[in-house]
Write an enzyme that holds these catalytic residues in place. Structure first.
Site, PDB file in Angstrom:
ATOM      1  N   GLU A   1       0.808  -1.218   0.000  1.00 18.85           N
ATOM      2  CA  GLU A   1       0.000   0.000   0.000  1.00 18.85           C
ATOM      3  C   GLU A   1       0.844   1.273   0.000  1.00 18.85           C
ATOM      4  O   GLU A   1       0.856   2.041   0.973  1.00 18.85           O
ATOM      5  CB  GLU A   1      -0.979  -0.023   1.174  1.00 18.85           C
ATOM      6  CG  GLU A   1      -1.980  -1.170   1.044  1.00 18.85           C
ATOM      7  CD  GLU A   1      -3.057  -1.186   2.119  1.00 18.85           C
ATOM      8  OE1 GLU A   1      -2.958  -0.392   3.073  1.00 18.85           O
ATOM      9  OE2 GLU A   1      -3.992  -1.994   1.995  1.00 18.85           O
TER      10      GLU A   1
ATOM     11  N   GLU B   1      -4.462  -9.087  -0.382  1.00 18.96           N
ATOM     12  CA  GLU B   1      -4.899  -8.829   1.001  1.00 18.96           C
ATOM     13  C   GLU B   1      -6.387  -8.525   1.055  1.00 18.96           C
ATOM     14  O   GLU B   1      -6.915  -7.791   0.200  1.00 18.96           O
ATOM     15  CB  GLU B   1      -4.120  -7.662   1.608  1.00 18.96           C
ATOM     16  CG  GLU B   1      -4.437  -7.441   3.093  1.00 18.96           C
ATOM     17  CD  GLU B   1      -3.633  -6.304   3.694  1.00 18.96           C
ATOM     18  OE1 GLU B   1      -2.437  -6.178   3.352  1.00 18.96           O
ATOM     19  OE2 GLU B   1      -4.199  -5.533   4.486  1.00 18.96           O
TER      20      GLU B   1
END
Length: 508
Positions: free
Chosen positions: A247, A350
Site C-alpha cells: 500500500e 490482502e
C-alpha cells in the site's frame, strides 16, 4: 458429548468428513467450534460419474459444506435461472487461494495447545481442509505485530551488515510456514511484501506517517529485499514473488498510522528499473516481482505508469491488488488492466473485514454478511481476470489482534486461548468454496446466465477436466438453477443466503 452433537447434526455431514459443531453468538449465523480433539473436515472432493452432479452448500441457516447429489435428465423442464457453460471458451488459469503468515497469526496459533494448533493448520492447508496453496509473508513488521520493527533498526550502515531476522520470524513466521507446508498437498507459493524500510532510510524517520525513501538509499532498500530472500532461503523457505511494497499510497498520507513508505508510480519505477529489478534478476532470478499491492482504484493507472519505463517494465511479472474499497470501485478496472497488459497476471494479496471506522464490531462471530461479501468479491475478481486471492491474517484473537497500533479486524479463524479452542467463521467457508473446488491449474470458462442479476457465479474447468461452478445466492428466497449439460438438464435448488460449489463432468 461430541458424538451426541454429531448425531443431531447428521444432516450437515459430508462423505468421509467430520461435521461442524455450531455455536451461536450475537450474529445471524454460526461459527464451527474446534478444539484439541475435534474439528470439522471436508474430504474426498471429486467429480461424480458422468450424468450426475454434486453440490456443496454453506448457508446463513447453518449449513457448512453440506453435500447433495443429483443427476442430469433428458426430459427435465427448465426452471428459474438458466445456466450454460462453454468450456472451449477459456480465460485465465487459477493459481489458488491462501492467507497471510503475520506475527499476529503466529502468536494466536501458538497460544493453543499443540493438538489444536495442528487442527487449525490442517483446516487451512491439508487435504481435509481448504487446501490453501498461497501465502503472504511480511518482510519485517506490520500493524499486525506487537511492536514496530525492521531488520536493521540499530544501525544506519547502508551496506546492511547488521541485517538480521528477528524473533518474530524465528518464532512466529518461519515455523508456522514450515508446518503449513508439511500439511499442504502442493508447494506453497509465498508472496513477500515489505511495509516499511528502516526509519533511517525514510524522510520522516518513522515507520508510519508521511515519508518516502531517501534517494541515497534506493540501492540499499533493493539489497534489503534480497537479504530477506537470502535469509529465508537459509531457513529452507523459498519465496515465489515479492511485491514492490505494501500500500504505497499510505506513505503519502500525513495522518497515516500504518507502517508504510510512500511511492508514486514514477518514483517507484525508477527504483525498480535501476535497483530492485537488476538486483533481483542477478540474485534471485526465479522470484517474480509484483507492483502495485494497493487498492483497486490505483489500477490500471499505477501499472501503466510503471510500465512506461522500459527498464522497470523488463522486471515486472504482474500486479497485486487489495480488496478494501472494492465495494465502491467497479471490477472493470481489473479487466482494463488485463486488456492493457495481457501478459501480466493480477492477484489479490490482502483482504479482511472490520477495517472501516463504521464497522462497530471488529470481530463478528457468525456474521453471514461477511461471508457473502468475500464470496461476492472473489467471484467479481475471478470474472475479471484475477488468478488468485489471498486473505489477510490466518488467525486472530477475539478482539481482532494483537495489533500494536490497535488496528483490529476480523479473520476467518478466531482463537479463544482461554478455552483452547478456535472458531471457523462463515468467511472461512466462503473462501473454501473456491479454494477447495477451483483447484490450481483450473481455467476459467465462459458461461451464460439468464436472468443475469439473480445469482452470482463463476465457472472453471479443473485439471481433471470436470466442471466446477461457484454460486452465490444473496436473495432472501431459494432460487432454482437450471444447469444444462449437453441436451440434458439438472434443476438444482440454491438456498437463500448461501454459497454453493457444484461439480460435474461435461457430457461429450
Amino acid at each position: 458429548m461430541i458424538n451426541q452433537k454429531l448425531t443431531t447434526l447428521s444432516r450437515l455431514e459430508a462423505v468421509d468428513s467430520n461435521a461442524c459443531i455450531p455455536r451461536k453468538f450475537n450474529f445471524d449465523s454460526v461459527v464451527c467450534v474446534c478444539n484439541a480433539t475435534y474439528c470439522d473436515t471436508l474430504s474426498n472432493i471429486r467429480a461424480p460419474l458422468a450424468g450426475n452432479y454434486v453440490i456443496y452448500t454453506s448457508s446463513r441457516d447453518g449449513l457448512r459444506f453440506q453435500r447433495s447429489v443429483g443427476s442430469f435428465q433428458s426430459k427435465a423442464t427448465s426452471e428459474g435461472v438458466k445456466y450454460k457453460i462453454y468450456s472451449k471458451r477459456t480465460f485465465q488459469e487459477i493459481y489458488g487461494f491462501g492467507g497471510a503468515f503475520t506475527d499476529s497469526a503466529g502468536i494466536n496459533i501458538l497460544s493453543l495447545s499443540e493438538p489444536a494448533q495442528n487442527l487449525l493448520l490442517q483446516s487451512y492447508f491439508s487435504k481435509d481442509g481448504l487446501e490453501y496453496v498461497l501465502g503472504r509473508v511480511p518482510i519485517g513488521g506490520t500493524d499486525f505485530s506487537t511492536r514496530g520493527y525492521t531488520y536493521q533498526d540499530n544501525s544506519t550502515d547502508a551496506s546492511l551488515k547488521s541485517f538480521s531476522l528477528t524473533q518474530e520470524d524465528l518464532n512466529y513466521k518461519i515455523p508456522i510456514i514450515k508446518r503449513a507446508q508439511s500439511y499442504a498437498q502442493k508447494s506453497l507459493k509465498l508472496i513477500a511484501s515489505c511495509w516499511s524500510p528502516p526509519k533511517w532510510m525514510k524522510t520522516n524517520h518513522e515507520l508510519t506517517g508521511f515519508g518516502v525513501l531517501k534517494d541515497e538509499y534506493y540501492k540499499a532498500y533493493a539489497n534489503y529485499h534480497v537479504k530477506f530472500l537470502d535469509a529465508y532461503k537459509e531457513n529452507a523457505i523459498d519465496v515465489w514473488c515479492i511485491t514492490t511494497g505494501n500500500e504505497p499510497m499510505n506513505g503519502l498520507l500525513i495522518m497515516n498510522k500504518l507502517n508504510a513508505v510512500g511511492w508514486t508510480p514514477t518514483s517507484q519505477r525508477r527504483w525498480i528499473g535501476q535497483h530492485l529489478g537488476p538486483n533481483m534478476r542477478s540474485s534471485h532470478p526465479n522470484v517474480c516481482i509484483l507492483t502495485g499491492d494497493d487498492q483497486r482504484y490505483t489500477l490500471p493507472w499505477w501499472l501503466k505508469t510503471v510500465m512506461e519505463d522500459k527498464e522497470a517494465a523488463k522486471y515486472i511479472n504482474g500486479t497485486a491488488v487489495h480488496w478494501y474499497w472494492d465495494f465502491i470501485i467497479p471490477p472493470v478496472q481489473l479487466r482494463k488492466t488485463h486488456e492493457d497488459f495481457p501478459n501480466l497476471f493480477i492477484i489479490n494479496s490482502e483482504a479482511s473485514y472490520g477495517d472501516k471506522p463504521w464497522d462497530w464490531y471488529k470481530v463478528a462471530l457468525g456474521a453471514w454478511k461477511r461471508a457473502e461479501e468475500y464470496a461476492h468479491d472473489i467471484i467479481q475478481d475471478l470474472n475479471n481476470w484475477l488468478v488468485g486471492w489471498v486473505d489477510w491474517n490466518l488467525a486472530l484473537n477475539e478482539e481482532g489482534g494483537p495489533t500494536y497500533i490497535k488496528n483490529f479486524v476480523d479473520s476467518p479463524i478466531i482463537v479463544n486461548e482461554a478455552k483452547d479452542e478456535f472458531y471457523k467463521q462463515p468467511m472461512f467457508y466462503a473462501i473454501g468454496h473456491f479454494s477447495k473446488f477451483l483447484t490450481p491449474g483450473s481455467v476459467r470458462i465462459e458461461n451464460s446466465v439468464s436472468p443475469a442479476n439473480v445469482l452470482e457465479t463463476v465457472s472453471v474447468k479443473r485439471p481433471d477436466q470436470s466442471i466446477a461452478i461457484v454460486v452465490l445466492n444473496k436473495k432472501s428466497y431459494d432460487v432454482k438453477l437450471s444447469l444444462a449439460n449437453g441436451k440434458d438438464l439438472a434443476v438444482i435448488n440454491i438456498p437463500k443466503y448461501s454459497v454453493n460449489s457444484i461439480l460435474y463432468k461435461e457430457k461429450t
